[in-house]
Design a protein around this motif. Sequence first.
Motif, mmCIF file in Angstrom:
data_model
loop_
_atom_site.group_PDB
_atom_site.id
_atom_site.type_symbol
_atom_site.label_atom_id
_atom_site.label_comp_id
_atom_site.label_asym_id
_atom_site.label_seq_id
_atom_site.Cartn_x
_atom_site.Cartn_y
_atom_site.Cartn_z
ATOM 1 N N LEU A 51 70.891 38.864 50.786
ATOM 2 C CA LEU A 51 71.403 37.451 51.770
ATOM 3 C C LEU A 51 69.310 36.221 51.768
ATOM 4 N N THR A 52 69.716 35.328 51.999
ATOM 5 C CA THR A 52 68.408 34.465 52.504
ATOM 6 C C THR A 52 68.590 34.175 53.835
ATOM 7 N N TRP A 53 67.874 33.964 54.654
ATOM 8 C CA TRP A 53 67.962 33.804 55.802
ATOM 9 C C TRP A 53 66.845 33.121 56.661
ATOM 10 N N GLY A 56 53.166 33.806 46.601
ATOM 11 C CA GLY A 56 51.470 34.124 46.410
ATOM 12 C C GLY A 56 51.614 35.516 45.040
ATOM 13 N N VAL A 57 52.257 36.286 44.767
ATOM 14 C CA VAL A 57 52.039 36.826 43.148
ATOM 15 C C VAL A 57 51.605 36.467 42.161
ATOM 16 N N ARG A 58 50.698 36.368 41.068
ATOM 17 C CA ARG A 58 50.546 35.520 40.344
ATOM 18 C C ARG A 58 50.059 36.129 39.448
ATOM 19 N N VAL A 103 60.518 41.348 52.112
ATOM 20 C CA VAL A 103 59.091 40.463 52.931
ATOM 21 C C VAL A 103 58.773 38.892 52.135
ATOM 22 N N THR A 104 58.847 37.746 52.527
ATOM 23 C CA THR A 104 58.182 36.780 52.496
ATOM 24 C C THR A 104 58.291 35.526 53.039
ATOM 25 N N ASN A 105 57.299 34.628 52.387
ATOM 26 C CA ASN A 105 57.569 33.164 53.628
ATOM 27 C C ASN A 105 57.543 32.036 52.741
ATOM 28 N N HIS A 106 59.415 32.609 52.037
ATOM 29 C CA HIS A 106 60.014 31.543 50.956
ATOM 30 C C HIS A 106 58.395 30.711 50.000
ATOM 31 N N GLY A 107 57.230 31.607 49.414
ATOM 32 C CA GLY A 107 56.805 30.854 49.098
ATOM 33 C C GLY A 107 55.765 29.969 49.500
ATOM 34 N N GLY A 108 55.136 29.626 51.031
ATOM 35 C CA GLY A 108 55.093 28.373 51.410
ATOM 36 C C GLY A 108 55.686 27.488 51.689
ATOM 37 N N GLU A 137 56.384 19.154 40.728
ATOM 38 C CA GLU A 137 55.656 18.725 42.339
ATOM 39 C C GLU A 137 57.140 19.295 42.935
ATOM 40 N N TYR A 138 59.101 19.350 42.506
ATOM 41 C CA TYR A 138 59.768 20.028 42.647
ATOM 42 C C TYR A 138 59.240 21.926 43.139
ATOM 43 N N LEU A 139 58.707 22.491 41.423
ATOM 44 C CA LEU A 139 58.926 23.281 41.599
ATOM 45 C C LEU A 139 57.550 24.320 42.310
ATOM 46 N N ALA A 181 57.972 37.377 41.996
ATOM 47 C CA ALA A 181 57.471 36.277 41.587
ATOM 48 C C ALA A 181 58.550 35.301 41.680
ATOM 49 N N GLY A 182 58.481 34.437 42.003
ATOM 50 C CA GLY A 182 58.775 32.899 42.027
ATOM 51 C C GLY A 182 58.281 32.020 41.052
ATOM 52 N N LYS A 183 57.217 31.254 41.581
ATOM 53 C CA LYS A 183 56.571 30.288 41.227
ATOM 54 C C LYS A 183 56.270 30.270 39.719
ATOM 55 N N PHE A 195 57.135 32.197 37.425
ATOM 56 C CA PHE A 195 57.844 32.490 36.926
ATOM 57 C C PHE A 195 58.775 30.952 36.348
ATOM 58 N N LEU A 196 58.571 30.438 37.012
ATOM 59 C CA LEU A 196 58.666 28.764 36.915
ATOM 60 C C LEU A 196 57.713 28.105 35.966
ATOM 61 N N TRP A 197 56.452 28.566 35.945
ATOM 62 C CA TRP A 197 55.865 28.197 35.016
ATOM 63 C C TRP A 197 55.518 28.530 34.112
ATOM 64 N N LEU A 206 72.263 39.565 42.766
ATOM 65 C CA LEU A 206 72.310 37.674 42.967
ATOM 66 C C LEU A 206 71.808 37.766 44.315
ATOM 67 N N GLN A 207 71.762 36.358 44.278
ATOM 68 C CA GLN A 207 70.873 35.406 46.104
ATOM 69 C C GLN A 207 71.925 35.049 46.472
ATOM 70 N N LEU A 208 71.947 35.049 47.612
ATOM 71 C CA LEU A 208 73.482 33.850 48.642
ATOM 72 C C LEU A 208 72.137 33.409 49.936
ATOM 73 N N ILE A 232 65.140 32.126 42.602
ATOM 74 C CA ILE A 232 65.211 29.868 42.854
ATOM 75 C C ILE A 232 66.286 29.522 42.237
ATOM 76 N N GLY A 233 66.319 28.139 42.754
ATOM 77 C CA GLY A 233 67.643 27.120 42.857
ATOM 78 C C GLY A 233 66.595 26.190 41.753
ATOM 79 N N GLY A 234 67.521 25.926 40.645
ATOM 80 C CA GLY A 234 67.264 24.549 39.679
ATOM 81 C C GLY A 234 66.569 25.161 38.735
HETATM 82 C C1 LIG Z 1 61.476 25.938 43.453
HETATM 83 C C2 LIG Z 1 61.995 27.446 43.796
HETATM 84 C C3 LIG Z 1 63.102 26.990 44.441
HETATM 85 C C4 LIG Z 1 63.188 28.008 44.807
HETATM 86 N N1 LIG Z 1 64.762 28.602 45.555
HETATM 87 C C5 LIG Z 1 65.402 29.481 46.335
HETATM 88 C C6 LIG Z 1 66.530 29.698 46.521
HETATM 89 O O1 LIG Z 1 67.031 29.108 45.905
HETATM 90 N N2 LIG Z 1 66.467 30.910 47.489
HETATM 91 C C7 LIG Z 1 65.959 31.925 47.930
HETATM 92 O O2 LIG Z 1 66.510 32.271 48.521
HETATM 93 N N3 LIG Z 1 64.369 31.456 47.851
HETATM 94 C C8 LIG Z 1 63.911 30.275 46.664
HETATM 95 N N4 LIG Z 1 62.628 29.970 46.431
HETATM 96 C C9 LIG Z 1 61.028 31.355 46.776
HETATM 97 C C10 LIG Z 1 61.340 32.086 46.431
HETATM 98 O O3 LIG Z 1 62.865 33.072 45.900
HETATM 99 C C11 LIG Z 1 60.940 33.623 46.452
HETATM 100 O O4 LIG Z 1 60.664 33.521 48.009
HETATM 101 C C12 LIG Z 1 59.025 32.415 46.387
HETATM 102 O O5 LIG Z 1 58.831 31.457 45.674
HETATM 103 C C13 LIG Z 1 57.243 33.538 46.250
HETATM 104 O O6 LIG Z 1 56.658 33.011 46.263
HETATM 105 P P1 LIG Z 1 56.158 32.578 44.988
HETATM 106 O O7 LIG Z 1 56.549 31.454 44.726
HETATM 107 O O8 LIG Z 1 54.153 32.459 45.596
HETATM 108 O O9 LIG Z 1 55.534 33.626 43.772
HETATM 109 C C14 LIG Z 1 62.428 29.053 45.885
HETATM 110 C C15 LIG Z 1 60.613 28.964 45.219
HETATM 111 C C16 LIG Z 1 60.388 27.659 44.628
HETATM 112 C C17 LIG Z 1 59.403 27.787 44.239
#
Ligand SMILES: Cc1cc2nc3c(=O)[nH]c(=O)nc-3n(C[C@H](O)[C@H](O)[C@H](O)COP(=O)(O)O)c2cc1C
Length: 423
Positions: A189-191, A343-345, A307-312, A56-58, A363-365, A367-369, A159-161, A111-113
């Motif tokens: 830089l994450t803003w 949303g990239v899968r 360009v991102t919405n932080h994965g929703g 659920e966290y991921l 892609a973020g999630k 890679f976690l999957w 590197l992300q900050l 991804i943090g953690g």
């Molecule tokens: C578990 C998790 C942790 C994340 N941690 C960070 C983070 O530390 N810094 C950051 O800029 N984005 C973070 N993100 C957002 C991702 O960098 C990325 O924008 C997002 O996952 C993209 O969407 P997707 O998961 O649909 O591919 C995180 C996303 C997830 C799923």
Amino acid sequence: MPDTTAPSTPESESATSGWLAGGSQTAAQRALKQRYPTALDLRARARRRLPRFAFEYLDGGAGADTGIDRNWASFDAIEMVPRYGRMVSPPPTDTTLFGRSYAAPFGISPIGGPGTAFPGAETFLAKAAQAAQIPYTIGVLSAITIEEAVSLAPDVLWLQLYRFARDDHRIGLDLVRRAAAAGVQALVLTWDTPVRTTRPREVKSGIVNPFRLTNRLRLDAMTSPAWLLSMLRNGIPRFVSLRPYMDGKTSFADAAAFMRRESGGAFTWDEIARYRDAWQGPLLLKGVLHPADAERAVALGIDGLHVTNHGGRQIDALPASIDALPAIAAAVGGKATIIVDSGVRSGVDVARGIACGADAAFAGKAFLWSLGALGEQGPGHLIDLFQEELSATLGQLGCAAVGDLREATVRHANAYGPGDFAA
Ligand SMILES: Cc1cc2nc3c(=O)[nH]c(=O)nc-3n(C[C@H](O)[C@H](O)[C@H](O)COP(=O)(O)O)c2cc1C
């Protein structure tokens, strides 16, 4: 001996005579492709293998996950019209970002953690990215140091900050100094996290804020023996990337408390200008969704817009980043490199992102999957999938190179037009 792992449908038989046959793949790679042919198959396996709170966290989003649903639906809705009659075999996938050549126009978002999916996650992501020569943006909250990460992925590490503003940006600027000394390729830089929001799926799984390993979470972990064993074997990840600033206290709970204390808010324009001065290499701003912000960032000397919405995960009313992308690309007119994520899968989504104006899609999630499903092998397998899907898409559309996607006829019904944005 016949290869019993090879699929035998008519389609795949015809494919085995072509350039997508995977002739150079090992039997193990072919077996993985048969069992987990898409990122969503990896997601299903990760869901079964991970304790509920970890999944659920991921995987969880803000609100009722409608932001995630929109991200997926918006990618899925994009159609690209093929042009046949051109021989393109096999189209190369290499691309250039910030003057450096990469093997493919996709990468790994920060991804943090990520060790919540599998301990050692950052190491496996870094090695897979280096082997495949694709960019890996390591999150500032990670279980290896910046210096270790660069030694594992010297050609491809970004590197992300987050914003660490206390004491006149002491920590943030020290991280910039270390990144430069270590040889990081790009700084991000994450803003888009001006506020902390809650994700209901996390809450319902028993994750408490500030994070603590409660009995409920311990019990949950017991029900996932494969995950538990991987943690016992490799050790629970510790957040060593920030150790110099954390008095040596590096547990998950320590890191959560540290982040609450030290980080927060979105970088202001003045602060962005300051980081621009401090960092000589490519600088990206992650979280851009408005063309006017994109233009202002470029005017300040930002080299890349993520360009991102932080994965929703922030609030679920944000636009799908793929829908905001065309207006942003039009506004900056090639003056900055554009990365899209959220949303990239698949490699098809990567192609969609480029066709809609990005230079690369991350892609973020997914890679976690991959880590949750297959541990160490996961990232490499996902990269293989994306690479093969992207090649197939280029070939199907009649593109001789990644850049040709920009010329493709695209139907993108959900896209924002420039007139949709208030000044
Ligand atoms: C578990 C998790 C942790 C994340 N941690 C960070 C983070 O530390 N810094 C950051 O800029 N984005 C973070 N993100 C957002 C991702 O960098 C990325 O924008 C997002 O996952 C993209 O969407 P997707 O998961 O649909 O591919 C995180 C996303 C997830 C799923």
